[in-house]
Scaffold this motif. Structure first.
Motif, short mmCIF file in Angstrom:
data_model
loop_
_atom_site.label_atom_id
_atom_site.label_comp_id
_atom_site.label_asym_id
_atom_site.label_seq_id
_atom_site.Cartn_x
_atom_site.Cartn_y
_atom_site.Cartn_z
N ASP A 14 0.83 -1.21 0.00
CA ASP A 14 0.00 0.00 0.00
C ASP A 14 0.87 1.26 0.00
O ASP A 14 0.58 2.22 -0.72
N HIS A 84 -4.18 -3.64 -9.32
CA HIS A 84 -5.34 -2.84 -8.94
C HIS A 84 -6.19 -2.49 -10.15
O HIS A 84 -7.42 -2.66 -10.13
N GLU A 101 -17.74 2.04 -7.61
CA GLU A 101 -17.79 0.99 -6.59
C GLU A 101 -16.52 0.15 -6.51
O GLU A 101 -16.35 -0.61 -5.56
N HIS A 103 -13.05 0.79 -6.50
CA HIS A 103 -11.75 1.11 -5.90
C HIS A 103 -11.53 0.33 -4.60
O HIS A 103 -10.50 -0.33 -4.43
N ASP A 104 -12.49 0.40 -3.69
CA ASP A 104 -12.31 -0.27 -2.39
C ASP A 104 -12.24 -1.79 -2.53
O ASP A 104 -11.47 -2.45 -1.82
N GLU A 105 -13.03 -2.34 -3.45
CA GLU A 105 -12.97 -3.78 -3.69
C GLU A 105 -11.58 -4.18 -4.19
O GLU A 105 -10.99 -5.17 -3.73
N GLU A 107 -8.81 -2.62 -3.73
CA GLU A 107 -7.82 -2.43 -2.67
C GLU A 107 -7.64 -3.71 -1.85
O GLU A 107 -6.54 -4.01 -1.39
#
Length: 229
Positions: A14, A84, A101, A103-105, A107
């Protein structure tokens, strides 16, 4: 000390990705404060992790100076960016996710997907060159096309171009662009720039030939990247 595979944790990945991403579309000076803001952790935690990653040969950081990637750090960072963006593309194109929707998935999934699965995803998608937001996808060899674009806020009145990227930093803004019908490959023209009011009025033609016009606030205009021509 060279980094071992066991040293490359999700936290390390990260950090590398954030440092790399900060300089992709703008010359952003990477500091412990910036990392703390983007990673959602305290400055002391950032300082400790940066020191450890310097020791692993992944980051360079002089006291009071900017944080930068070493060649090995950059190689790993570009690999994470590839993961990513391929995952985001797969979620949109094959699983029906909206572009606000994913981006977080991604990550979460980018740390778990194997190299074999990533290669299968890449092949299944036909080796895409950009993700749903227009960010270029690095090749398996780490090659990445140079970003040759500027934001709508940087265009003068009367100048036209094609939308090549829309920042995914704010999901609410992506949803608003969806409502407006402003997306990748639209041909846009700056109708009026009113800096005193903080707005940019733009007209655009979508790939299907339909047209629209709207006044965007400067923060929104700075989120849309255009290749002139």
């Amino acid at each position: 000390m060279a980094a071992r595979d066991s040293d490359i944790t999700p936290v390390v990945e990260d950090y590398l990705k954030v440092v790399w991403s900060a300089g992709e579309w703008a010359e952003t000076r990477v500091t412990t404060k910036l990392l703390a803001e983007r990673l959602g952790v305290g400055p002391s935690t950032v300082s400790e992790n940066v020191r450890r990653m310097v020791g692993l040969g992944l980051l360079d950081h002089e006291p009071y100076g900017a944080i930068a990637l070493t060649p090995e750090g950059e190689r790993l960072a570009v690999g994470m960016v590839r993961r990513h963006r391929l995952i985001e593309t797969y979620l949109v194109e094959r699983l029906g996710y909206a572009w606000d929707e994913v981006h977080d998935e991604a990550e979460v999934l980018e740390h778990a997907v194997s190299d074999l699965m990533l290669a299968r995803i890449d092949a299944a998608l036909g080796h895409p060159r950009r993700d749903p937001h227009g960010d270029p996808i690095p090749t398996v060899d780490g090659e990445l096309p140079a970003a040759d674009a500027c934001t709508l806020a940087d265009l003068a009145t009367g100048v036209a171009g094609v939308v090549v990227r829309i920042s995914d930093a704010d999901p609410a803004l992506l949803r608003w662009f969806t409502e407006l019908g402003l997306g990748l490959d639209a041909r846009v023209e700056v109708v009026a720039l009113r800096e005193f009011a903080g707005t940019v009025t733009v007209a655009w033609t979508r790939p299907d030939g339909t047209t629209s016009e709207a006044a965007l606030g400067l923060p929104a205009a700075r989120s849309v990247w255009v290749a002139e021509g």
